[in-house]
Design a protein around this motif. Structure first.
Motif, PDB file in Angstrom:
ATOM      1  N   LYS A   3       0.867  -1.176   0.000  1.00 56.57           N
ATOM      2  CA  LYS A   3       0.000   0.000   0.000  1.00 56.57           C
ATOM      3  C   LYS A   3       0.900   1.221   0.000  1.00 56.57           C
ATOM      4  O   LYS A   3       1.988   1.190   0.560  1.00 56.57           O
ATOM      5  CB  LYS A   3      -0.878   0.022   1.242  1.00 56.57           C
ATOM      6  CG  LYS A   3      -1.888  -1.091   1.285  1.00 56.57           C
ATOM      7  CD  LYS A   3      -2.719  -1.002   2.544  1.00 56.57           C
ATOM      8  CE  LYS A   3      -3.664  -2.184   2.638  1.00 56.57           C
ATOM      9  NZ  LYS A   3      -4.462  -2.150   3.858  1.00 56.57           N
ATOM     10  N   ALA A  23      -8.150   7.310 -12.739  1.00 59.36           N
ATOM     11  CA  ALA A  23      -8.544   5.926 -13.014  1.00 59.36           C
ATOM     12  C   ALA A  23      -7.901   5.413 -14.302  1.00 59.36           C
ATOM     13  O   ALA A  23      -7.505   4.248 -14.384  1.00 59.36           O
ATOM     14  CB  ALA A  23     -10.061   5.826 -13.094  1.00 59.36           C
ATOM     15  N   ALA A  27      -5.062   2.376 -14.057  1.00 60.55           N
ATOM     16  CA  ALA A  27      -5.700   1.105 -14.438  1.00 60.55           C
ATOM     17  C   ALA A  27      -4.628   0.048 -14.705  1.00 60.55           C
ATOM     18  O   ALA A  27      -3.664   0.282 -15.424  1.00 60.55           O
ATOM     19  CB  ALA A  27      -6.562   1.301 -15.680  1.00 60.55           C
ATOM     20  N   ALA A  30      -2.701  -0.037 -10.144  1.00 58.55           N
ATOM     21  CA  ALA A  30      -3.087   0.156  -8.752  1.00 58.55           C
ATOM     22  C   ALA A  30      -4.562  -0.146  -8.550  1.00 58.55           C
ATOM     23  O   ALA A  30      -5.372   0.010  -9.462  1.00 58.55           O
ATOM     24  CB  ALA A  30      -2.786   1.586  -8.316  1.00 58.55           C
ATOM     25  N   THR A  31      -4.889  -0.575  -7.343  1.00 53.63           N
ATOM     26  CA  THR A  31      -6.277  -0.838  -6.975  1.00 53.63           C
ATOM     27  C   THR A  31      -6.588  -0.097  -5.677  1.00 53.63           C
ATOM     28  O   THR A  31      -5.685   0.412  -5.015  1.00 53.63           O
ATOM     29  CB  THR A  31      -6.535  -2.344  -6.771  1.00 53.63           C
ATOM     30  OG1 THR A  31      -5.663  -2.824  -5.738  1.00 53.63           O
ATOM     31  CG2 THR A  31      -6.307  -3.135  -8.053  1.00 53.63           C
ATOM     32  N   ASP A  32      -7.848  -0.077  -5.334  1.00 51.99           N
ATOM     33  CA  ASP A  32      -8.325   0.540  -4.100  1.00 51.99           C
ATOM     34  C   ASP A  32      -7.849   1.996  -3.963  1.00 51.99           C
ATOM     35  O   ASP A  32      -7.338   2.401  -2.920  1.00 51.99           O
ATOM     36  CB  ASP A  32      -7.899  -0.280  -2.876  1.00 51.99           C
ATOM     37  CG  ASP A  32      -8.655   0.134  -1.621  1.00 51.99           C
ATOM     38  OD1 ASP A  32      -9.785   0.653  -1.754  1.00 51.99           O
ATOM     39  OD2 ASP A  32      -8.123  -0.037  -0.521  1.00 51.99           O
ATOM     40  N   LEU A  33      -8.033   2.768  -5.035  1.00 53.88           N
ATOM     41  CA  LEU A  33      -7.659   4.190  -5.024  1.00 53.88           C
ATOM     42  C   LEU A  33      -8.614   4.958  -4.121  1.00 53.88           C
ATOM     43  O   LEU A  33      -9.827   4.853  -4.251  1.00 53.88           O
ATOM     44  CB  LEU A  33      -7.728   4.766  -6.429  1.00 53.88           C
ATOM     45  CG  LEU A  33      -6.729   4.191  -7.433  1.00 53.88           C
ATOM     46  CD1 LEU A  33      -7.161   4.507  -8.852  1.00 53.88           C
ATOM     47  CD2 LEU A  33      -5.352   4.740  -7.162  1.00 53.88           C
ATOM     48  N   MET A  49      -3.388   3.841  -2.375  1.00 52.16           N
ATOM     49  CA  MET A  49      -3.640   2.765  -3.333  1.00 52.16           C
ATOM     50  C   MET A  49      -2.846   1.524  -2.957  1.00 52.16           C
ATOM     51  O   MET A  49      -1.930   1.586  -2.140  1.00 52.16           O
ATOM     52  CB  MET A  49      -3.254   3.211  -4.743  1.00 52.16           C
ATOM     53  CG  MET A  49      -1.767   3.497  -4.898  1.00 52.16           C
ATOM     54  SD  MET A  49      -1.327   4.307  -6.442  1.00 52.16           S
ATOM     55  CE  MET A  49      -1.631   6.000  -6.000  1.00 52.16           C
ATOM     56  N   GLU A  50      -3.207   0.429  -3.562  1.00 52.29           N
ATOM     57  CA  GLU A  50      -2.430  -0.801  -3.472  1.00 52.29           C
ATOM     58  C   GLU A  50      -1.798  -1.016  -4.836  1.00 52.29           C
ATOM     59  O   GLU A  50      -2.472  -0.906  -5.860  1.00 52.29           O
ATOM     60  CB  GLU A  50      -3.317  -1.980  -3.088  1.00 52.29           C
ATOM     61  CG  GLU A  50      -3.861  -1.852  -1.685  1.00 52.29           C
ATOM     62  CD  GLU A  50      -4.624  -3.076  -1.216  1.00 52.29           C
ATOM     63  OE1 GLU A  50      -4.511  -4.148  -1.847  1.00 52.29           O
ATOM     64  OE2 GLU A  50      -5.332  -2.952  -0.215  1.00 52.29           O
TER      65      GLU A  50
END
Length: 86
Positions: A3, A23, A27, A30-33, A49-50
């Motif tokens: 993270k 986004a 894309a 990273a995830t969980d922005l 983010m992760e």
């Protein structure tokens, strides 16, 4: 997946919050922005983010697409500070 939190200044917080560019450029990287603002300061923001691949993130930030997204979002690149979960 580490993270991280990135802090930076922007020209306009409302524009930055509403921007679709975040986004788009993150894309697949990273995830969980999550977005954050510093109450009482009209310029300071953060993004958590992760990230699965830190090298891919670094490459994106140095790319023309990354620079264009930062410009569109009003990000001041010289103020970007990235903290990685330890």
């Amino acid at each position: 997946m580490p993270k991280l939190i990135a802090t930076h200044d922007v020209d306009d917080i409302d524009h930055w919050l509403a921007s679709p560019k975040r986004a788009e450029v993150f894309a697949g990287i990273a995830t969980d922005l999550q977005t954050y603002v510093l109450p009482g300061d009209g310029k300071k923001v953060a993004l958590s983010m992760e990230v699965a691949d830190m090298n891919a993130l670094e490459a994106m930030l140095k790319s023309e697409a990354g620079a264009a997204a930062m410009k569109y979002d009003g990000v001041h690149p010289d103020t970007v500070v990235i903290y990685v979960e330890s």
